[in-house]
Design a protein around this motif. Structure first.
Motif, PDB file in Angstrom:
ATOM      1  N   GLN A   1      15.214 -55.294  25.031  1.00 35.72           N
ATOM      2  CA  GLN A   1      14.882 -56.638  25.522  1.00 35.72           C
ATOM      3  C   GLN A   1      15.282 -57.715  24.516  1.00 35.72           C
ATOM      4  N   ILE A   2      15.013 -57.444  23.240  1.00 40.05           N
ATOM      5  CA  ILE A   2      15.379 -58.414  22.193  1.00 40.05           C
ATOM      6  C   ILE A   2      16.895 -58.603  22.174  1.00 40.05           C
ATOM      7  N   ALA A   3      17.622 -57.484  22.278  1.00 36.49           N
ATOM      8  CA  ALA A   3      19.087 -57.565  22.258  1.00 36.49           C
ATOM      9  C   ALA A   3      19.608 -58.334  23.470  1.00 36.49           C
ATOM     10  N   ALA A   4      19.021 -58.071  24.630  1.00 31.79           N
ATOM     11  CA  ALA A   4      19.457 -58.768  25.840  1.00 31.79           C
ATOM     12  C   ALA A   4      19.206 -60.265  25.701  1.00 31.79           C
ATOM     13  N   ASN A   5      18.054 -60.643  25.141  1.00 32.36           N
ATOM     14  CA  ASN A   5      17.765 -62.069  24.918  1.00 32.36           C
ATOM     15  C   ASN A   5      18.804 -62.697  24.008  1.00 32.36           C
ATOM     16  N   PHE A   6      19.097 -61.996  22.930  1.00 37.58           N
ATOM     17  CA  PHE A   6      20.004 -62.538  21.922  1.00 37.58           C
ATOM     18  C   PHE A   6      21.415 -62.697  22.484  1.00 37.58           C
ATOM     19  N   LEU A   7      21.848 -61.713  23.257  1.00 31.71           N
ATOM     20  CA  LEU A   7      23.223 -61.701  23.761  1.00 31.71           C
ATOM     21  C   LEU A   7      23.368 -62.467  25.064  1.00 31.71           C
ATOM     22  N   GLY A   8      22.252 -62.833  25.655  1.00 28.91           N
ATOM     23  CA  GLY A   8      22.322 -63.467  26.965  1.00 28.91           C
ATOM     24  C   GLY A   8      22.851 -62.494  28.003  1.00 28.91           C
ATOM     25  N   ALA A   9      22.497 -61.236  27.859  1.00 25.86           N
ATOM     26  CA  ALA A   9      23.028 -60.190  28.734  1.00 25.86           C
ATOM     27  C   ALA A   9      21.893 -59.547  29.531  1.00 25.86           C
ATOM     28  N   ASP A  10      22.272 -58.750  30.496  1.00 26.14           N
ATOM     29  CA  ASP A  10      21.285 -57.992  31.258  1.00 26.14           C
ATOM     30  C   ASP A  10      20.829 -56.790  30.417  1.00 26.14           C
ATOM     31  N   ALA A  11      19.506 -56.577  30.354  1.00 25.99           N
ATOM     32  CA  ALA A  11      18.982 -55.505  29.500  1.00 25.99           C
ATOM     33  C   ALA A  11      19.556 -54.150  29.882  1.00 25.99           C
ATOM     34  N   GLY A  12      19.749 -53.926  31.169  1.00 26.03           N
ATOM     35  CA  GLY A  12      20.243 -52.634  31.632  1.00 26.03           C
ATOM     36  C   GLY A  12      21.691 -52.371  31.264  1.00 26.03           C
ATOM     37  N   GLU A  13      22.413 -53.420  30.925  1.00 27.20           N
ATOM     38  CA  GLU A  13      23.832 -53.272  30.612  1.00 27.20           C
ATOM     39  C   GLU A  13      24.111 -53.365  29.119  1.00 27.20           C
ATOM     40  N   THR A  14      23.047 -53.395  28.329  1.00 28.41           N
ATOM     41  CA  THR A  14      23.223 -53.516  26.876  1.00 28.41           C
ATOM     42  C   THR A  14      23.283 -52.127  26.250  1.00 28.41           C
ATOM     43  N   SER A  15      24.384 -51.842  25.582  1.00 26.70           N
ATOM     44  CA  SER A  15      24.578 -50.493  25.039  1.00 26.70           C
ATOM     45  C   SER A  15      23.711 -50.251  23.806  1.00 26.70           C
ATOM     46  N   ASP A  16      23.499 -48.988  23.488  1.00 26.94           N
ATOM     47  CA  ASP A  16      22.702 -48.640  22.311  1.00 26.94           C
ATOM     48  C   ASP A  16      23.330 -49.203  21.031  1.00 26.94           C
ATOM     49  N   GLY A  17      24.658 -49.189  20.975  1.00 27.98           N
ATOM     50  CA  GLY A  17      25.335 -49.715  19.800  1.00 27.98           C
ATOM     51  C   GLY A  17      25.084 -51.200  19.612  1.00 27.98           C
ATOM     52  N   ARG A  18      25.131 -51.940  20.701  1.00 28.38           N
ATOM     53  CA  ARG A  18      24.882 -53.381  20.621  1.00 28.38           C
ATOM     54  C   ARG A  18      23.420 -53.654  20.256  1.00 28.38           C
ATOM     55  N   ILE A  19      22.514 -52.837  20.796  1.00 27.77           N
ATOM     56  CA  ILE A  19      21.092 -52.998  20.460  1.00 27.77           C
ATOM     57  C   ILE A  19      20.894 -52.804  18.957  1.00 27.77           C
ATOM     58  N   ALA A  20      21.515 -51.777  18.420  1.00 25.02           N
ATOM     59  CA  ALA A  20      21.383 -51.520  16.980  1.00 25.02           C
ATOM     60  C   ALA A  20      21.930 -52.687  16.167  1.00 25.02           C
ATOM     61  N   GLU A  21      23.075 -53.244  16.598  1.00 24.64           N
ATOM     62  CA  GLU A  21      23.655 -54.394  15.882  1.00 24.64           C
ATOM     63  C   GLU A  21      22.710 -55.584  15.902  1.00 24.64           C
ATOM     64  N   VAL A  22      22.086 -55.811  17.048  1.00 27.53           N
ATOM     65  CA  VAL A  22      21.194 -56.968  17.165  1.00 27.53           C
ATOM     66  C   VAL A  22      19.942 -56.776  16.309  1.00 27.53           C
ATOM     67  N   ILE A  23      19.402 -55.569  16.272  1.00 24.65           N
ATOM     68  CA  ILE A  23      18.215 -55.347  15.440  1.00 24.65           C
ATOM     69  C   ILE A  23      18.579 -55.467  13.956  1.00 24.65           C
ATOM     70  N   CYS A  24      19.789 -55.064  13.615  1.00 23.35           N
ATOM     71  CA  CYS A  24      20.261 -55.302  12.240  1.00 23.35           C
ATOM     72  C   CYS A  24      20.315 -56.797  11.952  1.00 23.35           C
ATOM     73  N   GLU A  25      20.804 -57.569  12.907  1.00 23.53           N
ATOM     74  CA  GLU A  25      20.871 -59.020  12.710  1.00 23.53           C
ATOM     75  C   GLU A  25      19.463 -59.619  12.625  1.00 23.53           C
ATOM     76  N   LEU A  26      18.552 -59.098  13.431  1.00 23.55           N
ATOM     77  CA  LEU A  26      17.154 -59.543  13.337  1.00 23.55           C
ATOM     78  C   LEU A  26      16.619 -59.307  11.922  1.00 23.55           C
ATOM     79  N   SER A  27      16.891 -58.127  11.375  1.00 22.91           N
ATOM     80  CA  SER A  27      16.455 -57.818  10.008  1.00 22.91           C
ATOM     81  C   SER A  27      17.068 -58.803   9.021  1.00 22.91           C
ATOM     82  N   ASN A  28      18.347 -59.048   9.184  1.00 23.89           N
ATOM     83  CA  ASN A  28      19.084 -59.929   8.290  1.00 23.89           C
ATOM     84  C   ASN A  28      18.498 -61.346   8.288  1.00 23.89           C
TER      85      ASN A  28
END
Lengths: 86, 162
Positions: free
Chosen positions: B66-93
């Motif tokens: 959900q956080i990744a979908a918010n950040f990317l402006g994308a649909d949660a169901g279409e957000t890949s695991d790789g993109r989710i990991a990148e977004v959580i890394c950015e959240l940490s950063n």
């Protein structure tokens, strides 16, 4: 990418995986073909030391994360305005 | 700065980052510990300077989506695991940088690249919570703080480790 196509402005983080952001800005500034492209640094580092360092290296502007969309838009407009004026 | 003050700054930094960049925020949850229903994604970002240390974030997989979908402006169901990991890394950063700026406004520091750690898959955890911890070293002592926020935007669950 920058060697293959022209862009109006570059936004770069300092903490990127392929190249240190500081090195990236330095390379942009050293390349006569790229020097005219405005570079906005977007970073979590908001210390005066880092901001001054990047502006001295040649960055056009510096936006700290997290930021409001209006802040980024204003900085982009300012950077593009300076590029067109210069 | 007293450790109790750091808790507040960490929460303040996270709240600002979540609101401005990830379009979510903190709110109350029940904080109950239950067997994990889903893996916990884990990232960490180390920093060097004064202070040196690391910040870690642990996110239930669905909350991460959900956080990744918010950040990317994308649909949660279409957000890949790789993109989710990148977004959580950015959240940490971003949380780490924001927190350090609050702690040490005059000091220079260097954030290293965020890293993904193996997910947690077992143990009693707050299934709805995102947990963030900050640990740093300063000369001979070490300290840290943590809080969590629920999927519906968070319960504080503060603790202090010395």
């Amino acid at each position: 990418m920058l060697q293959k196509e022209w862009v109006d402005v570059v936004l770069t983080d300092l903490n990127i995986s392929t190249m240190d952001g500081e090195e990236f800005v330095r390379k942009m500034e050293e390349d006569p073909a790229m020097r005219a492209i405005p570079v906005l640094v977007v970073s979590t580092d908001r210390t005066d030391h880092r901001v001054q360092q990047m502006l001295t290296l040649g960055a056009t502007g510096y936006v700290t994360k997290p930021f409001q969309p209006e802040t980024l838009r204003e900085e982009l407009e300012r950077a593009l305005g300076e590029a067109h004026a210069g | 700065m007293p450790v109790s003050g750091i808790d507040g700054l960490l929460e303040e930094a996270a709240a600002e980052v979540l609101e401005t960049t990830f379009f979510t925020g903190l709110s109350e949850g029940d904080g109950a510990l239950r067997p994990l229903r889903e893996p916990l994604l884990r990232t960490r970002v180390a920093f060097r300077g004064s202070p040196s240390g690391r910040l870690g974030i642990r996110v239930p997989a669905e909350t991460g989506r959900q956080i990744a979908a918010n950040f990317l402006g994308a649909d949660a169901g279409e957000t890949s695991d790789g993109r989710i990991a990148e977004v959580i890394c950015e959240l940490s950063n971003v949380v780490c940088g924001s927190e350090l700026s609050r702690l040490e406004q005059e000091s220079a520091f260097e954030l290293l690249h965020p890293e993904i750690e193996p997910p947690e898959t077992s143990g009693p955890r707050d299934n709805q919570a995102v947990r963030c911890s900050l640990v740093w070293k300063r000369e001979s002592w070490r300290s840290g703080s943590n809080w969590s926020l629920s999927r519906e935007h968070g319960q504080k669950d503060q603790g202090v480790n010395r």
